[in-house]
Scaffold this motif. Structure first.
Motif, PDB file in Angstrom:
ATOM      1  N   VAL A 173       4.190   7.815   2.085  1.00 39.97           N
ATOM      2  CA  VAL A 173       3.337   8.274   3.190  1.00 39.97           C
ATOM      3  C   VAL A 173       3.601   7.448   4.442  1.00 39.97           C
ATOM      4  N   ALA A 174       3.730   6.115   4.280  1.00 43.10           N
ATOM      5  CA  ALA A 174       4.014   5.259   5.433  1.00 43.10           C
ATOM      6  C   ALA A 174       5.359   5.602   6.059  1.00 43.10           C
ATOM      7  N   THR A 175       6.360   5.841   5.229  1.00 42.20           N
ATOM      8  CA  THR A 175       7.694   6.151   5.727  1.00 42.20           C
ATOM      9  C   THR A 175       7.726   7.494   6.445  1.00 42.20           C
ATOM     10  N   LEU A 176       7.051   8.474   5.880  1.00 40.73           N
ATOM     11  CA  LEU A 176       7.024   9.788   6.515  1.00 40.73           C
ATOM     12  C   LEU A 176       6.248   9.750   7.828  1.00 40.73           C
ATOM     13  N   ALA A 198       5.507  -7.341   9.301  1.00 46.52           N
ATOM     14  CA  ALA A 198       5.006  -6.116   9.941  1.00 46.52           C
ATOM     15  C   ALA A 198       5.709  -4.868   9.441  1.00 46.52           C
ATOM     16  N   LEU A 199       6.746  -5.004   8.626  1.00 46.64           N
ATOM     17  CA  LEU A 199       7.520  -3.866   8.147  1.00 46.64           C
ATOM     18  C   LEU A 199       7.050  -3.464   6.750  1.00 46.64           C
ATOM     19  N   THR A 231       0.326   2.409   7.733  1.00 41.24           N
ATOM     20  CA  THR A 231       0.292   3.871   7.683  1.00 41.24           C
ATOM     21  C   THR A 231      -0.753   4.428   8.629  1.00 41.24           C
ATOM     22  N   VAL A 232      -1.946   3.833   8.621  1.00 45.39           N
ATOM     23  CA  VAL A 232      -3.019   4.308   9.492  1.00 45.39           C
ATOM     24  C   VAL A 232      -2.620   4.152  10.962  1.00 45.39           C
ATOM     25  N   ALA A 233      -2.036   2.998  11.298  1.00 39.26           N
ATOM     26  CA  ALA A 233      -1.661   2.749  12.692  1.00 39.26           C
ATOM     27  C   ALA A 233      -0.583   3.727  13.165  1.00 39.26           C
ATOM     28  N   VAL A 234       0.477   3.868  12.382  1.00 44.83           N
ATOM     29  CA  VAL A 234       1.572   4.749  12.783  1.00 44.83           C
ATOM     30  C   VAL A 234       1.129   6.212  12.741  1.00 44.83           C
ATOM     31  N   GLY A 235       0.336   6.583  11.736  1.00 42.85           N
ATOM     32  CA  GLY A 235      -0.156   7.952  11.663  1.00 42.85           C
ATOM     33  C   GLY A 235      -1.021   8.317  12.853  1.00 42.85           C
ATOM     34  N   THR A 236      -1.830   7.375  13.315  1.00 42.30           N
ATOM     35  CA  THR A 236      -2.653   7.621  14.503  1.00 42.30           C
ATOM     36  C   THR A 236      -1.786   7.850  15.734  1.00 42.30           C
TER      37      THR A 236
END
Length: 385
Positions: free
Chosen positions: A282-285, A335-336, A369-374
């Motif tokens: 999910v994080a990668t996508l 951070a990765l 995931t939450v940060a990038v998804g936002t």
């Protein structure tokens, strides 16, 4: 007309025409600022990472000391250990706490003294000092353990003087007993193959997801999708779910190869590994979907994927020992998401870790995931507007 054009071409090279084409390419490159930035940024990133962050001979590795004996002999051994340059004492703990720190990957080594170490040295009994090593990464522990060979004969040279010089005879005043944990044979495949799960997912899923949306934009079908009542979250879910299934298929292939071809042990639970893989997918996508909202073409999507993939593979601890990198590189690596996923997979497969051991790494991936998804959702709404 055709004869005129062909006659002009037959006259040979024309610097005027070359300059005209050159100016046209420069104007196009100026308009494509993202590609120009990647052309400049990738070499600079490679120079910085390979020049400063990558270290094939890791030093100052975190070490815990089980300091039961507070005598001068034990303190001298600890100082000599740090003077080798390979060890950095970060904690003084009990034996059980040292085991937990090694299992969680927070320290690379633990030095365990017997309770009466100093007294036994003075009696000439040659006491044994235990060295626990997290041997999941042979490249990290190998040079450090080699440096320990001379420690027993040199560590107490300043303490055993005068009447005590007799204790510095043919045999060293104490001995070291090294216990390599989780990979005692030092098999490199045990360390590399589990990490390949994250590397393959990062490379393929980010690129495929990023190119999926930009392909729609290039073909002109994105406008049709935007005209439908599909919401941004629904669009994002529908776009990434097929690639999530592909990611699971890739993981199954790598896991089967790890077990059948390389004999990598599976000490933890497969259900726990499945949940960790789902979180990382999910994080990668989410990263790939974010790139798709920025890139204007599939070529830019590929360039951004490579720019993201490079620090992930170099700073995650997959190729080079994480604790051997400078502190600023470790901050970037933390951070990765690949850094935390590699730790989780190795801990589950090689150490039999439970959620209590890996929850901090899982939480880091969830926050990412939450940060990038936002960011992806906000940029997609801007695309709609």
């Amino acid at each position: 007309m055709r004869k005129t054009i062909s006659s002009e071409r037959s006259r040979g090279l024309s610097w005027g025409r070359i300059v005209a084409v050159l100016r046209k390419e420069l104007v196009q490159l100026r308009r494509d600022r993202l590609t120009f930035a990647m052309m400049i940024g990738v070499p600079i990133l490679q120079l910085l990472l390979f020049g400063y962050a990558i270290n094939a001979d890791p030093r100052h590795l975190p070490t815990a000391v089980v300091h039961v004996d507070a005598g001068p002999m034990a303190r001298s051994v600890v100082r000599a250990l740090e003077n080798t340059g390979y060890f950095r004492v970060t904690a003084q703990v009990t034996d059980r706490e040292a085991e937990a720190l090694i299992a969680a990957g927070r320290v690379q080594f633990a030095l365990v003294f017997p309770a009466d170490f100093s007294e036994r040295v003075l009696r000439g009994e040659r006491p044994a000092v235990g060295v626990y090593a997290d041997a999941t990464d042979p490249a990290a522990t190998g040079p450090a353990l080699t440096a320990l060979a001379a420690l027993p004969s040199l560590a107490l040279a300043h303490d055993l003087r005068g009447p005590l010089a007799r204790l510095q005879g043919n045999a060293a005043p104490f001995e070291l007993r090294v216990h390599r944990r989780y990979n005692p044979e030092g098999i490199t495949a045990y360390n590399v193959v589990p990490g390949l799960m994250g590397v393959i997912l990062t490379m393929t899923l980010v690129m495929m997801t990023a190119m999926a949306m930009t392909r729609e934009r290039e073909r002109g079908t994105l406008e049709n999708l935007l005209a439908t009542p599909v919401r941004p979250a629904e669009m994002m879910a529908g776009k990434i779910l097929p690639y999530a299934l592909i990611g699971y298929l890739q993981v199954l292939v790598v896991f089967a190869a790890a077990r059948v071809l390389f004999g990598v042990p599976m000490m933890g639970g497969f259900a726990m590994l499945t949940l960790a893989v789902l979180l990382f997918i999910v994080a990668t996508l989410a990263v790939g979907f974010t790139f798709s909202t920025i890139a204007r073409s599939q070529m830019q999507s590929m360039q951004m994927t490579m720019f993201y993939f490079l620090p992930n593979i170099l700073l995650s601890g997959f190729m080079f020992p994480f604790h051997g990198m400078p502190r600023w590189a470790q901050w970037i690596g933390e951070a990765l998401p690949l850094t935390h996923f590699v730790r989780i997979v190795r801990a589950i497969m090689l150490k039999g870790a439970g959620w209590a051991d890996v929850w901090t790494d899982a939480a880091a991936i969830a926050v990412f995931t939450v940060a990038v998804g936002t960011i992806a959702m906000l940029r997609y709404r801007q695309t709609i507007d």
